[in-house]
Design a protein around this motif. Structure first.
Motif, PDB file in Angstrom:
ATOM      1  N   GLY B  90      36.124  35.203  28.670  1.00 47.99           N
ATOM      2  CA  GLY B  90      36.774  33.936  28.980  1.00 47.99           C
ATOM      3  C   GLY B  90      37.961  34.090  29.910  1.00 47.99           C
ATOM      4  N   ASN B  91      38.427  35.343  30.071  1.00 55.99           N
ATOM      5  CA  ASN B  91      39.580  35.574  30.954  1.00 55.99           C
ATOM      6  C   ASN B  91      39.149  35.927  32.381  1.00 55.99           C
ATOM      7  N   LEU B  92      37.866  35.811  32.685  1.00 60.70           N
ATOM      8  CA  LEU B  92      37.377  36.198  34.017  1.00 60.70           C
ATOM      9  C   LEU B  92      36.991  34.972  34.844  1.00 60.70           C
ATOM     10  N   LEU B  93      37.585  34.894  36.014  1.00 63.61           N
ATOM     11  CA  LEU B  93      37.242  33.848  36.981  1.00 63.61           C
ATOM     12  C   LEU B  93      36.651  34.522  38.214  1.00 63.61           C
ATOM     13  N   HIS B  94      35.468  34.107  38.590  1.00 66.72           N
ATOM     14  CA  HIS B  94      34.747  34.714  39.715  1.00 66.72           C
ATOM     15  C   HIS B  94      34.686  33.678  40.838  1.00 66.72           C
ATOM     16  N   LEU B  95      35.509  33.897  41.851  1.00 66.16           N
ATOM     17  CA  LEU B  95      35.545  32.989  42.994  1.00 66.16           C
ATOM     18  C   LEU B  95      34.774  33.638  44.150  1.00 66.16           C
TER      19      LEU B  95
END
Lengths: 171, 193
Positions: B90-95
């Motif tokens: 939940g702490n990973l953002l993939h842009l």
């Protein structure tokens, strides 16, 4: 299945003894017990991969984040990871512990494994990756510790070859 | 939308998050906007920025992690979507900046230029939140919502096929690597009781 359960346990315990907290893996026959041990261990972060090269990136992240890691893979997985090893782990000086099952060497019955067996050491040598063989239970813990120690001191990848005599109990 | 404008738009949102970028134009542009010690630029190993972000996110669940990827890079490692989705930190953002081009090597069109939809691929792989944005405002909102949702999110940001003339900066890769590691170590000390 004649993959040695007791020797897999020895390898797993030695990794734990080196404070390895994350294992990335892509299953192959010789690794089944090791992967199951990691899966059953609530303290171990097990990352099941789609392709082995991902494991190089995952280990890079884990190392910089302060968690020791190791990769479990077949020698063909090592061959599939070469670019990540060179342009990731080596370029950025990451201590990368790789446990590679040495398929296709003496005693191999599966014809499809034999080509990889013939080139794995040459590729390790070409990449200047130091390696030791794990072929006897007596030296498993010591060699895994030595490999982790060199990886940490050199900030480079090191390999341990999981050999048939250790991993396989012929019927 | 220009990628550098998109980076400027989300720059304040990158202050308290670990950032891993891909090589080339993205790394050079983010450094032009302003380097921070919590930014790591993976200047090779194409395809592995998201894998690195996954390793960071799993190793340090208390830290927000943002991967800034590109269409050319992520197309080299599509399996990463399935691996990220499997563990879905939940702490990973993939842009993913999608300019439909391998711009850094001369502008060869990638498969996204002929219809491959990276957000659909991410969603199909099981990434719980996946969307495409076209403007700076949409991007800023999407980043904010991803943080609030605390769910693995892939944001595909469509950008123009334009970038800097020079990719080399005065920040050496190893200087970046050790500075980044020290920042992460200090963050550990700060967060422990």
């Amino acid at each position: 299945m004649p993959v040695s359960q007791s020797h897999s346990q020895l390898v797993y315990d030695a990794l734990k003894g080196c404070d390895v907290g994350l294992l990335s893996a892509l299953p192959e026959t010789w690794l089944v017990h090791l992967i199951r041990l990691a899966d059953d261990d609530p303290e171990m972060i097990l990352v099941r991969l789609a392709k082995e090269e991902e494991g190089v990136g995952i280990s890079m992240g884990a190392h910089l984040a302060g968690v020791r890691s190791a990769m479990l893979m077949q020698n063909h997985g090592f061959l599939a990871s070469v670019n990540g090893i060179v342009s990731g782990a080596q370029l950025y000086r990451i201590p990368l512990l790789m446990l590679i099952s040495a398929r296709g060497e003496m005693g191999e019955k599966d014809p499809w494994q034999t080509e990889g067996g013939g080139v794995t050491r040459s590729v390790l040598d070409a990449l200047h990756i130091p390696y030791l063989e794990l072929d006897h239970p007596d030296h498993v813990a010591r060699r895994i510790d030595q490999a982790q120690t060199l990886a940490d001191a050199s900030l480079k990848p090191v390999a341990l070859l999981l050999m048939r005599d250790l991993m396989w109990e012929d019927e | 939308m220009l990628r550098i404008d998109a980076l400027r738009a989300i720059y304040p949102q990158l202050e308290d998050t670990v950032v891993v970028t891909i090589m080339g134009a993205v790394a050079a542009e983010l450094q032009a906007v302003g380097h921070r010690p919590n930014f790591f630029y993976l200047e090779h190993a194409m395809g592995l920025a998201s894998s690195m972000g996954l390793g960071l996110a799993l190793a340090r669940p208390e830290l927000p992690v943002t991967v800034i990827d590109g269409d050319g890079s992520v197309l080299m490692n599509l399996g990463t979507f399935t691996t990220m989705a499997r563990y879905r930190p939940g702490n990973l953002l993939h842009l993913v900046f999608d300019n439909e081009s391998l711009l850094s090597v001369g502008g060869f069109p990638t498969a996204t230029s002929t219809g491959s939809d990276l957000a659909a691929i991410a969603a199909g792989a099981g990434v719980p939140r996946a969307l495409t944005v076209h403007t700076e405002d949409e991007l800023r909102t999407a980043v904010e919502e991803a943080r609030e949702a605390r769910q693995l999110t892939t944001i595909v940001a469509k950008v123009e096929e334009r970038g800097p003339k020079v990719f080399l900066t005065d920040l050496h890769m190893l200087e970046n690597r050790f500075e980044f590691q020290r920042w992460l170590r200090a963050a550990e000390t700060r967060s422990s009781p």
